[in-house]
Design an enzyme around this catalytic site. Structure first.
Site, PDB file in Angstrom:
ATOM      1  N   GLN A  91      88.982 -88.100  41.173  1.00  0.00           N
ATOM      2  CA  GLN A  91      88.407 -89.182  40.363  1.00  0.00           C
ATOM      3  C   GLN A  91      88.129 -90.391  41.250  1.00  0.00           C
ATOM      4  OE1 GLN A  91      90.721 -89.490  36.353  1.00  0.00           O
ATOM      5  NE2 GLN A  91      92.124 -88.580  37.829  1.00  0.00           N
ATOM      6  N   HIS A 109      83.713 -88.823  39.760  1.00  0.00           N
ATOM      7  CA  HIS A 109      83.331 -90.180  39.345  1.00  0.00           C
ATOM      8  C   HIS A 109      82.408 -90.858  40.352  1.00  0.00           C
ATOM      9  CE1 HIS A 109      87.025 -90.559  36.429  1.00  0.00           C
ATOM     10  NE2 HIS A 109      86.035 -89.865  35.924  1.00  0.00           N
ATOM     11  N   THR A 176      97.533 -89.640  39.093  1.00  0.00           N
ATOM     12  CA  THR A 176      96.614 -90.118  38.053  1.00  0.00           C
ATOM     13  C   THR A 176      97.394 -90.385  36.774  1.00  0.00           C
ATOM     14  OG1 THR A 176      94.626 -89.604  36.747  1.00  0.00           O
ATOM     15  CG2 THR A 176      95.858 -87.727  37.607  1.00  0.00           C
ATOM     16  N   ASN A 201     103.459 -87.359  40.750  1.00  0.00           N
ATOM     17  CA  ASN A 201     103.083 -88.751  40.461  1.00  0.00           C
ATOM     18  C   ASN A 201     104.270 -89.666  40.751  1.00  0.00           C
ATOM     19  OD1 ASN A 201     100.781 -90.235  39.547  1.00  0.00           O
ATOM     20  ND2 ASN A 201     101.890 -90.777  37.680  1.00  0.00           N
TER      21      ASN A 201
HETATM   22  P1  OAD Z   1      95.335 -95.207  37.395  1.00  0.00           P
HETATM   23  O1  OAD Z   1      95.410 -96.565  38.033  1.00  0.00           O
HETATM   24  O2  OAD Z   1      95.120 -95.145  35.929  1.00  0.00           O
HETATM   25  O3  OAD Z   1      96.678 -94.400  37.667  1.00  0.00           O
HETATM   26  C1  OAD Z   1      97.213 -94.282  38.951  1.00  0.00           C
HETATM   27  C2  OAD Z   1      98.468 -93.445  38.855  1.00  0.00           C
HETATM   28  O4  OAD Z   1      98.959 -93.279  40.177  1.00  0.00           O
HETATM   29  C3  OAD Z   1      99.598 -94.053  38.018  1.00  0.00           C
HETATM   30  O5  OAD Z   1     100.132 -93.057  37.152  1.00  0.00           O
HETATM   31  C4  OAD Z   1     100.625 -94.471  39.067  1.00  0.00           C
HETATM   32  O6  OAD Z   1     101.974 -94.319  38.605  1.00  0.00           O
HETATM   33  C5  OAD Z   1     100.363 -93.483  40.167  1.00  0.00           C
HETATM   34  N1  OAD Z   1     100.727 -93.950  41.522  1.00  0.00           N
HETATM   35  C6  OAD Z   1     100.743 -95.221  41.994  1.00  0.00           C
HETATM   36  N2  OAD Z   1     101.147 -95.236  43.265  1.00  0.00           N
HETATM   37  C7  OAD Z   1     101.410 -93.947  43.617  1.00  0.00           C
HETATM   38  C8  OAD Z   1     101.881 -93.310  44.804  1.00  0.00           C
HETATM   39  N3  OAD Z   1     102.176 -93.991  45.918  1.00  0.00           N
HETATM   40  N4  OAD Z   1     102.055 -91.965  44.781  1.00  0.00           N
HETATM   41  C9  OAD Z   1     101.773 -91.258  43.660  1.00  0.00           C
HETATM   42  N5  OAD Z   1     101.336 -91.799  42.518  1.00  0.00           N
HETATM   43  C10 OAD Z   1     101.142 -93.131  42.491  1.00  0.00           C
HETATM   44  O7  OAD Z   1      94.213 -94.405  38.178  1.00  0.00           O
HETATM   45  P2  OAD Z   1      93.457 -93.073  37.769  1.00  0.00           P
HETATM   46  O8  OAD Z   1      94.326 -92.203  36.943  1.00  0.00           O
HETATM   47  O9  OAD Z   1      92.848 -92.519  38.993  1.00  0.00           O
HETATM   48  O10 OAD Z   1      87.382 -94.108  36.272  1.00  0.00           O
HETATM   49  O11 OAD Z   1      92.304 -93.631  36.857  1.00  0.00           O
HETATM   50  C11 OAD Z   1      91.415 -92.717  36.296  1.00  0.00           C
HETATM   51  C12 OAD Z   1      90.066 -93.338  36.152  1.00  0.00           C
HETATM   52  O12 OAD Z   1      90.156 -94.547  35.406  1.00  0.00           O
HETATM   53  C13 OAD Z   1      89.435 -93.790  37.436  1.00  0.00           C
HETATM   54  O13 OAD Z   1      88.773 -92.764  38.140  1.00  0.00           O
HETATM   55  C14 OAD Z   1      88.446 -94.781  36.962  1.00  0.00           C
HETATM   56  C15 OAD Z   1      89.348 -95.554  36.053  1.00  0.00           C
HETATM   57  O14 OAD Z   1      88.778 -96.304  35.116  1.00  0.00           O
HETATM   58  C16 OAD Z   1      86.129 -94.559  36.388  1.00  0.00           C
HETATM   59  O15 OAD Z   1      85.836 -95.500  37.092  1.00  0.00           O
HETATM   60  C17 OAD Z   1      85.123 -93.802  35.579  1.00  0.00           C
END
Ligand code: OAD
Length: 233
Positions: A91, A109, A176, A201
Site C-alpha cells: 500500500q 496505491h 498495516t 505488526n
Molecule cells: P497506518 O498508518 O494506518 O498503519 C500503520 C501500522 O503500522 C499501524 O498498525 C502501526 O501500529 C504499525 N507500525 C508502526 N510502526 C511499525 C514498525 N516499526 N513495525 C511494524 N509495524 C509498525 O498505515 P497503512 O495501514 O499503510 O492509503 O494505511 C493504509 C492506507 O491508508 C495507506 O496506503 C493510505 C492511507 O490512507 C491511501 O493513500 C489510498
C-alpha cells in the site's frame, strides 16, 4: 508452517516506519492542520491543486532521503530465495521495497516517483516538484498529478491481486492498521480460501482477530525473524 508454496504479503506504512517515514495514522494524521484524508482526495485536488501538490512534493522529496531497513531487505531476500509463488502487494507509495531488491512486487496505491498526465494518460518517472505545474513530457499539457490513489479512487492492479489470493497458501500482513479497504479485506479472502494467515505488526490492529496468528514487534525484528524461519523450514 508446512505445505506452503504460494505466499502473498501485504505491506503498509509500518514497514517503512523504521526508515523514518511517518505512518498515516501517527501524529494524529495531520499535515499543516489539514487532515490527511482531506488532502488525499480528488475533491481536494479540484478545490486546491497547489495545496495537494505541495503535500505530495514534500513527501516525494522526503522518501528520496530515506533508506530501506532490515524488514525491506528481509522481504527482498525471501523474493530471491523462495522457489514457490510470491507476491508483495504494498500500500506504500515509497520505493523502499524495490531499492532493497524486491522484484515480485506491486504498488496498489501508486507511486510517489511517478507523475500521471490526466490528459494523455501517460505516467512518467518523476523526482522533482509538481507544484509549479510543469508540462507533461509527452503532450505538453499542464495536467500532471501524483500517480497515487486517493480516497474514493480505485486501487491499482486489483485483478492481479485477487488472482494471487485465489492461489495463496499463506497470507502475511505487515505494518498495516487494517483500516483501509479493499486491502483490509484481503485476509478475509485468504481465510475463506483455506490459507494460513499471519500478521506482523507493532501492535494489535483493527483486523488482528481475523488472523490465525499475530506476532507483535518492530518490523525490522519480526519480519527478519519470520523470513529466517520460513526459509529454514
Ligand atoms: P497506518 O498508518 O494506518 O498503519 C500503520 C501500522 O503500522 C499501524 O498498525 C502501526 O501500529 C504499525 N507500525 C508502526 N510502526 C511499525 C514498525 N516499526 N513495525 C511494524 N509495524 C509498525 O498505515 P497503512 O495501514 O499503510 O492509503 O494505511 C493504509 C492506507 O491508508 C495507506 O496506503 C493510505 C492511507 O490512507 C491511501 O493513500 C489510498
Amino acid at each position: 508452517m508446512t505445505g506452503i508454496r504460494n505466499i502473498v504479503i501485504l505491506t503498509g506504512a509500518g514497514i517503512s516506519a523504521e526508515s523514518g517515514i511517518d505512518t498515516f495514522r501517527s501524529a494524529g494524521g495531520l499535515w499543516e492542520n489539514h487532515r490527511v484524508e482531506d488532502v488525499a482526495t480528488p475533491e481536494a485536488f479540484a478545490r486546491d491543486p497547489h495545496l495537494v501538490q505541495r503535500f505530495y512534493d514534500m513527501r516525494r522529496a522526503a522518501i528520496q532521503e530515506k533508506l530501506p531497513n532490515p524488514a525491506h531487505f528481509a522481504l527482498a531476500r525471501l523474493d530471491a530465495e523462495w522457489k514457490g509463488g510470491l507476491l508483495v502487494v504494498t500500500q506504500n507509495v515509497d520505493d523502499l521495497h524495490e531499492r532493497a531488491g524486491s522484484r515480485r512486487l506491486l504498488h496498489m496505491h501508486g507511486e510517489h516517483l511517478k507523475a500521471w498526465c490526466t490528459l494523455c494518460d501517460i505516467r512518467h518517472p518523476w523526482r522533482g516538484p509538481l507544484a509549479g505545474n510543469p508540462p507533461c513530457p509527452s503532450c505538453g499539457a499542464h495536467a500532471l498529478r501524483p500517480d497515487v490513489v486517493w480516497f474514493g479512487e480505485m486501487p491499482y492492479r486489483m485483478g492481479e491481486i485477487y488472482a494471487a489470493l485465489r492461489e495463496v497458501d499463506l497470507f502475511v500482513s505487515i505494518g498495516t492498521s487494517g483500516a483501509v479497504y479493499p486491502a483490509a479485506g484481503f485476509v478475509q479472502n485468504a481465510v475463506e480460501l483455506g490459507a494460513q494467515t499471519l500478521e506482523l505488526n507493532l501492535e494489535a490492529s483493527q483486523g488482528s482477530h481475523m488472523f490465525h496468528e499475530s506476532r507483535l514487534g518492530p518490523a525490522s525484528e519480526v519480519v527478519t525473524a519470520w523470513v529466517e524461519e520460513i526459509l529454514g523450514a
